[in-house]
Design a protein around this motif. Structure first.
Motif, short mmCIF file in Angstrom:
data_model
loop_
_atom_site.label_atom_id
_atom_site.label_comp_id
_atom_site.label_asym_id
_atom_site.label_seq_id
_atom_site.Cartn_x
_atom_site.Cartn_y
_atom_site.Cartn_z
N ARG A 240 0.86 -1.19 0.00
CA ARG A 240 0.00 0.00 0.00
C ARG A 240 0.89 1.24 0.00
O ARG A 240 1.94 1.23 0.61
CB ARG A 240 -0.89 0.02 1.26
N PRO A 241 0.51 2.26 -0.74
CA PRO A 241 -0.79 2.46 -1.39
C PRO A 241 -0.91 1.87 -2.78
O PRO A 241 -2.00 1.88 -3.34
CB PRO A 241 -0.89 3.99 -1.46
N THR A 242 0.18 1.36 -3.35
CA THR A 242 0.15 0.88 -4.73
C THR A 242 0.52 -0.59 -4.78
O THR A 242 1.68 -0.97 -4.60
CB THR A 242 1.13 1.68 -5.61
N ALA A 243 -0.46 -1.45 -4.98
CA ALA A 243 -0.24 -2.89 -5.01
C ALA A 243 0.76 -3.25 -6.10
O ALA A 243 0.70 -2.74 -7.21
CB ALA A 243 -1.55 -3.63 -5.24
N GLY A 244 1.70 -4.14 -5.76
CA GLY A 244 2.67 -4.62 -6.72
C GLY A 244 3.82 -3.67 -6.98
O GLY A 244 4.69 -3.96 -7.80
N MET A 245 3.85 -2.54 -6.29
CA MET A 245 4.89 -1.54 -6.49
C MET A 245 5.64 -1.29 -5.18
O MET A 245 5.22 -1.75 -4.12
CB MET A 245 4.27 -0.24 -7.00
N ALA A 246 6.74 -0.55 -5.28
CA ALA A 246 7.55 -0.23 -4.11
C ALA A 246 7.57 1.28 -3.86
O ALA A 246 8.57 1.83 -3.42
CB ALA A 246 8.97 -0.76 -4.28
N THR A 247 6.44 1.92 -4.11
CA THR A 247 6.40 3.37 -3.98
C THR A 247 6.58 3.84 -2.55
O THR A 247 7.21 4.88 -2.30
CB THR A 247 5.07 3.92 -4.54
N HIS A 248 6.03 3.11 -1.60
CA HIS A 248 6.19 3.52 -0.19
C HIS A 248 7.61 3.22 0.28
O HIS A 248 8.23 4.05 0.96
CB HIS A 248 5.17 2.79 0.68
#
Length: 399
Positions: free
Chosen positions: A374-382
């Motif tokens: 979270r907040p972006t599934a499948g990503m490493a934004t956090h």
């Protein structure tokens, strides 16, 4: 301090009845608030709760078997959101000594004063160079192992892969060297990448997180716990090469083995640094960075950490992470590897992915995958926010 049960009585403990020849007898210290939930978990397994051996303040020591450690770790997550939430010792004497933390180490700095913001060019370069695809790639590579459990062959393979990956990132830099820190009591090594300081090499800055995951018997991808923390600072290594940052102080990036079963790897490493008189001037712990469970981006853990360094982290966020918000949170007794350094007398801090009580509910399960991010599934934004924070920390502490 009360020594409640003589060592000899442990040999008569009901836990010994199911112990195999390789099921080592150990001791753990844990918050006294966890005794009842642990007893309930033991009862469900048909195990008798062993009597307390020692007690000091709100911490209690009990004898256990190595095979019980994972069940205790699950209790700590489910009831307290702690990871691991207890400390494991090979002897009762070692546990007793550890109940009296080492006095704070005197930080001997010959180089620039700590906790100042005077290296903006490097800090901004590192923060702008770390990239989400690279962080995501490391998470996926680590989570691809069936389990990274500290006694498993795949746990050993994951550690070896990480050493090779770090060595590849550091290729061409003669001041960078990746190595394994072996542990006599279990198979999985810890991994260390050392960047030798140019001017003050005996002053050491540590950035670390645990590389293991739970589960000795089933799938445990551990994408958030703690492939994410490892990935967050791994891309700082790459950024240091891209930015040609050669720190004045020595930087050690460490992937700890066996955190999930009582901070065992970090305890050995922190003890090694203390016993050898190594001047560790600061420790940053990244454990779970890719699940934003609260409105604030970063939770600054205020218990079992160093208050002055925590203030420094807040200043780093304000200076180098525009738009990133933070809030104070608490984590409880021995909730991650920073506690090993704190207990050894070193200044340690842990910025967390959320308020601890509202962190990732999927850790310690087969569902701890990057798809739950979270907040972006499948990503490493956090997790990228923590890469930027680690880069700023390395820039300002290493200068």
């Amino acid at each position: 301090m009360k020594r409640l049960i003589p060592f000899a009585l442990f040999l008569l403990s009901p836990t010994a009845a199911f112990a195999g020849a390789d099921d080592q007898e150990l001791w753990i210290s844990l918050g006294s608030d966890a005794l009842e939930p642990v007893a309930e978990a033991f009862a469900k397994e048909g195990w008798a709760m062993p009597p307390a051996s020692l007690a000091k303040g709100d911490v209690t020591v009990i004898p256990v078997r190595e095979s019980q450690l994972e069940s205790i770790a699950h209790v700590m997550h489910e009831k307290f959101n702690r990871c691991a939430g207890f400390v494991t010792y090979e002897s009762l004497d070692a546990a007793e000594k550890a109940l009296v933390p080492e006095p704070p180490q005197r930080i001997e700095t010959l180089g620039p004063p700590l906790y100042t913001l005077t290296n903006a060019t490097v800090a901004n370069c590192l923060a702008s160079t770390v990239a989400e695809p690279n962080v995501r790639g490391t998470i996926n590579s680590m989570a691809a192992y069936t389990t990274r459990y500290y006694t498993s062959s795949t746990g050993v393979s994951a550690a070896n892969w990480l050493r090779s990956h770090w060595a590849s990132l550091a290729s061409g830099r003669t001041d960078m060297a990746a190595s394994l820190f072996t542990h006599a009591a279990w198979a999985q090594p810890s991994v260390v990448l050392t960047v030798t300081g140019t001017t003050y090499p005996t002053e050491v800055v540590v950035v670390g997180g645990h590389l293991d995951s739970t589960s000795s018997g089933s799938v445990a991808p551990g994408a958030d716990d703690n492939a994410s923390g490892i990935a967050s600072f791994t891309d700082v290594i790459r950024a240091m090469v891209v930015c040609n940052y050669r720190p004045q102080r020595t930087i050690k990036f460490i992937g700890y083995a066996a955190e999930e079963v009582g901070l065992r790897g970090s305890k050995e490493i922190a003890t090694y640094h203390r016993n050898n008189g190594i001047n560790v001037v600061g420790v940053l712990q990244l454990d779970m960075t890719n699940y934003r469970g609260t409105s604030a981006d970063i939770g600054i853990v205020t218990d079992y950490t160093n208050a002055a360094q925590n203030t420094f982290l807040r200043n780093l966020i304000a200076a180098y992470l525009p738009g990133v918000t933070h809030v104070n949170t608490t984590c409880g007794y021995a909730c991650s590897d920073h506690a090993s350094w704190t207990n050894a007398g070193f200044a340690a801090s842990i910025p967390h992915e959320a308020v601890v009580s509202q962190g990732n509910p999927y850790i310690h399960t087969v569902n701890d995958t990057i798809s739950r991010a979270r907040p972006t599934a499948g990503m490493a934004t956090h997790a990228l926010k923590f890469s930027k924070l680690a880069g700023a920390y390395v820039a300002e502490m290493g200068k």
